[in-house]
Design a protein around this motif. Structure first.
Motif, PDB file in Angstrom:
ATOM      1  N   VAL A  93       0.865  -1.174   0.000  1.00 35.48           N
ATOM      2  CA  VAL A  93       0.000   0.000   0.000  1.00 35.48           C
ATOM      3  C   VAL A  93       0.900   1.223   0.000  1.00 35.48           C
ATOM      4  O   VAL A  93       1.544   1.528   1.012  1.00 35.48           O
ATOM      5  N   GLY A  94       0.976   1.915  -1.156  1.00 36.06           N
ATOM      6  CA  GLY A  94       1.884   3.047  -1.257  1.00 36.06           C
ATOM      7  C   GLY A  94       3.330   2.574  -1.185  1.00 36.06           C
ATOM      8  O   GLY A  94       3.765   1.718  -1.947  1.00 36.06           O
ATOM      9  N   ASP A  95       4.090   3.151  -0.235  1.00 36.46           N
ATOM     10  CA  ASP A  95       5.479   2.723  -0.038  1.00 36.46           C
ATOM     11  C   ASP A  95       5.616   1.860   1.211  1.00 36.46           C
ATOM     12  O   ASP A  95       6.689   1.786   1.830  1.00 36.46           O
ATOM     13  N   ARG A  96       4.536   1.170   1.595  1.00 31.84           N
ATOM     14  CA  ARG A  96       4.548   0.277   2.747  1.00 31.84           C
ATOM     15  C   ARG A  96       4.119  -1.132   2.306  1.00 31.84           C
ATOM     16  O   ARG A  96       3.159  -1.294   1.547  1.00 31.84           O
ATOM     17  N   PHE A  97       4.841  -2.109   2.792  1.00 32.71           N
ATOM     18  CA  PHE A  97       4.503  -3.510   2.568  1.00 32.71           C
ATOM     19  C   PHE A  97       3.872  -4.009   3.859  1.00 32.71           C
ATOM     20  O   PHE A  97       4.556  -4.202   4.877  1.00 32.71           O
ATOM     21  N   LEU A  98       2.527  -4.194   3.836  1.00 32.80           N
ATOM     22  CA  LEU A  98       1.790  -4.609   5.021  1.00 32.80           C
ATOM     23  C   LEU A  98       1.756  -6.122   5.105  1.00 32.80           C
ATOM     24  O   LEU A  98       1.329  -6.796   4.157  1.00 32.80           O
ATOM     25  N   VAL A  99       2.215  -6.672   6.232  1.00 28.72           N
ATOM     26  CA  VAL A  99       2.245  -8.119   6.431  1.00 28.72           C
ATOM     27  C   VAL A  99       1.581  -8.436   7.773  1.00 28.72           C
ATOM     28  O   VAL A  99       1.619  -7.641   8.716  1.00 28.72           O
ATOM     29  N   ARG A 100       0.975  -9.639   7.827  1.00 29.07           N
ATOM     30  CA  ARG A 100       0.316 -10.052   9.057  1.00 29.07           C
ATOM     31  C   ARG A 100       0.990 -11.278   9.638  1.00 29.07           C
ATOM     32  O   ARG A 100       1.320 -12.227   8.921  1.00 29.07           O
ATOM     33  N   SER A 101       1.205 -11.227  10.934  1.00 29.57           N
ATOM     34  CA  SER A 101       1.721 -12.365  11.693  1.00 29.57           C
ATOM     35  C   SER A 101       0.893 -12.472  12.976  1.00 29.57           C
ATOM     36  O   SER A 101       1.022 -11.628  13.875  1.00 29.57           O
ATOM     37  N   GLY A 102       0.050 -13.521  13.017  1.00 27.97           N
ATOM     38  CA  GLY A 102      -0.842 -13.646  14.171  1.00 27.97           C
ATOM     39  C   GLY A 102      -1.826 -12.495  14.195  1.00 27.97           C
ATOM     40  O   GLY A 102      -2.530 -12.222  13.216  1.00 27.97           O
ATOM     41  N   SER A 103      -1.856 -11.784  15.330  1.00 28.39           N
ATOM     42  CA  SER A 103      -2.749 -10.636  15.493  1.00 28.39           C
ATOM     43  C   SER A 103      -2.052  -9.314  15.236  1.00 28.39           C
ATOM     44  O   SER A 103      -2.596  -8.254  15.562  1.00 28.39           O
ATOM     45  N   HIS A 104      -0.875  -9.375  14.627  1.00 25.11           N
ATOM     46  CA  HIS A 104      -0.103  -8.159  14.365  1.00 25.11           C
ATOM     47  C   HIS A 104      -0.142  -7.838  12.857  1.00 25.11           C
ATOM     48  O   HIS A 104       0.075  -8.713  12.012  1.00 25.11           O
ATOM     49  N   LEU A 105      -0.381  -6.561  12.562  1.00 21.52           N
ATOM     50  CA  LEU A 105      -0.299  -6.058  11.185  1.00 21.52           C
ATOM     51  C   LEU A 105       0.876  -5.091  11.145  1.00 21.52           C
ATOM     52  O   LEU A 105       0.816  -3.987  11.679  1.00 21.52           O
ATOM     53  N   MET A 106       1.969  -5.527  10.523  1.00 22.55           N
ATOM     54  CA  MET A 106       3.207  -4.745  10.503  1.00 22.55           C
ATOM     55  C   MET A 106       3.395  -4.078   9.148  1.00 22.55           C
ATOM     56  O   MET A 106       3.011  -4.624   8.101  1.00 22.55           O
ATOM     57  N   ALA A 107       4.019  -2.892   9.174  1.00 23.65           N
ATOM     58  CA  ALA A 107       4.302  -2.131   7.958  1.00 23.65           C
ATOM     59  C   ALA A 107       5.802  -2.101   7.726  1.00 23.65           C
ATOM     60  O   ALA A 107       6.576  -1.731   8.619  1.00 23.65           O
ATOM     61  N   VAL A 108       6.223  -2.502   6.524  1.00 20.51           N
ATOM     62  CA  VAL A 108       7.640  -2.536   6.145  1.00 20.51           C
ATOM     63  C   VAL A 108       7.872  -1.443   5.103  1.00 20.51           C
ATOM     64  O   VAL A 108       7.111  -1.328   4.126  1.00 20.51           O
ATOM     65  N   ASP A 109       8.905  -0.639   5.311  1.00 25.56           N
ATOM     66  CA  ASP A 109       9.240   0.429   4.364  1.00 25.56           C
ATOM     67  C   ASP A 109       9.854  -0.194   3.103  1.00 25.56           C
ATOM     68  O   ASP A 109      10.865  -0.896   3.178  1.00 25.56           O
ATOM     69  N   VAL A 110       9.238   0.087   1.936  1.00 26.24           N
ATOM     70  CA  VAL A 110       9.769  -0.445   0.676  1.00 26.24           C
ATOM     71  C   VAL A 110      10.163   0.690  -0.272  1.00 26.24           C
ATOM     72  O   VAL A 110      10.234   0.486  -1.497  1.00 26.24           O
ATOM     73  N   ASP A 111      10.460   1.848   0.290  1.00 25.49           N
ATOM     74  CA  ASP A 111      10.970   2.955  -0.519  1.00 25.49           C
ATOM     75  C   ASP A 111      12.480   2.798  -0.647  1.00 25.49           C
ATOM     76  O   ASP A 111      13.206   2.938   0.339  1.00 25.49           O
TER      77      ASP A 111
END
Length: 355
Positions: A93-111
């Motif tokens: 989403v935009g410059d963020r790679f959103l990934v889910r692990s369990g109940s966590h939704l983490m955002a990874v910078d892909v810029d």
């Protein structure tokens, strides 16, 4: 035209219980799958950045990978991220790679220009708890993530708010089988959700789920059972260029003159062949071209017929003089014979007297 606008492709990665992931593309909305190759790693989450035309993924060991749209591995981060080892879904989403692990939704910078490139920059808790969403994709119309949550009593379509982490069910999406989860989810250009069930009844199934409240769910394709699978999103396909019109034949290139070699003369024009015509009934005599001799006078006698022979005057004169000479010669020979006869008689009488 509508079918062309709705067409796109999605890159999928799938693997059995052991071994690396196989990359293949799925054509939507038809659901036709075509293999692209095998990766040297096992990928459990995948997302597509349209701005970069690249795919970002996370391996089973928690390392980041970067792929091109043909599934070729471009980059692998050696240092694993401990929090990413149990990642099961992802979307860019935009410059963020959103990934889910369990109940966590983490955002990874892909810029790529950011100092935090390929690092976790945000972590959001999902609520309420208890929803198992194996994969999701972004709906650009409302900015929410759409996925399928499975439970013991079946499966249902849900939305995830990437900002608040709120999870809600989407009504009117029909009945879906539960099974082992839906590891690949893609939001299509036709505003439908395409979700692949990993394993139900000994096989995997690709479903088309209508989101217009009609409750339409249609199975599109079947495959073998899968342990892990994930999808990148809906990639735009460049239009096929139209074939250019055939170019006219090239003009002959003039040959440059060579020093010391005379230029070839232009060939004489080829005369046109005469047009065939029907000959006339009475053939016209071919005219004879005039000779260099003078024409006969106008008062010349008529030409002789085929039975008459006319001798020219010179030849007649020659013939006449020849005849006169022959007559004179004959007269001379006759006189000579007479003289000889008389002489012989005289000699005979003289001989008789002497006796």
């Amino acid at each position: 035209m509508l079918a062309e606008l709705a067409f796109c492709v999605s890159i999928h990665v799938a693997a059995d219980e052991d071994g690396p992931s196989t990359v293949f593309r799925v054509e939507l909305p038809a659901g036709v799958a075509r293999p692209l190759g095998v990766l040297p790693v096992r990928v459990t989450a995948l997302g597509y950045s349209a701005a970069q035309d690249r795919l970002y993924g996370v391996t089973e060991a928690g390392r980041f990978v970067v792929l091109d749209r043909n599934g070729h591995l471009l980059e692998t981060r050696r240092s694993p991220e401990f929090r990413l080892r149990a990642v099961q879904s992802g979307a860019v989403v935009g410059d963020r790679f959103l990934v889910r692990s369990g109940s966590h939704l983490m955002a990874v910078d892909v810029d790529p220009a950011s100092p935090d490139y390929l690092t976790v920059v945000d972590d959001t808790h999902l609520s309420p708890l208890g929803y198992s969403v194996d994969d999701f994709d972004l709906n650009p119309a409302d900015g929410l993530l759409y996925g399928v949550s499975t439970s013991s009593d079946g499966a249902r379509v849900v939305t995830l708010d990437p900002v608040s982490g709120s999870v809600r069910e989407v009504p009117g999406t029909g009945d879906l089988p539960g099974g082992d989860g839906y590891g690949a989810v893609v939001f299509g250009r036709d505003n439908a959700l395409y979700a692949t069930n990993n394993r139900t009844g000994g096989r995997s199934t690709l479903w088309r789920i209508a989101l217009d409240g009609s409750g339409g769910t249609v199975p599109l394709a079947y495959g073998g059972p899968l342990h892990t699978i994930d999808a990148s999103g809906c990639l735009s396909v460049p239009p096929v260029p139209e074939e250019p019109p055939p170019s006219p034949p090239p003009s002959p290139t003039p040959v440059p003159p060579v020093p010391g070699v005379p230029a070839p003369e232009n060939p004489p024009p080829v005369p046109a062949e005469p047009t065939s015509t029907v000959p006339p009934t009475s053939p016209t005599p071919t005219p004879v071209p005039p000779s260099s001799a003078a024409a006969p006078p106008a008062d010349s006698p008529e030409p002789p017929t085929s039975r008459e022979i006319r001798v020219p005057e010179e030849r007649a004169a020659a013939a006449e003089s020849g005849s006169a000479r022959l007559v004179r010669d004959q007269r001379r020979w006759s006189l000579a014979v007479v003289i000889l006869v008389l002489a012989a008689g005289a000699m005979a009488r003289a001989s008789a007297r002497r006796r």
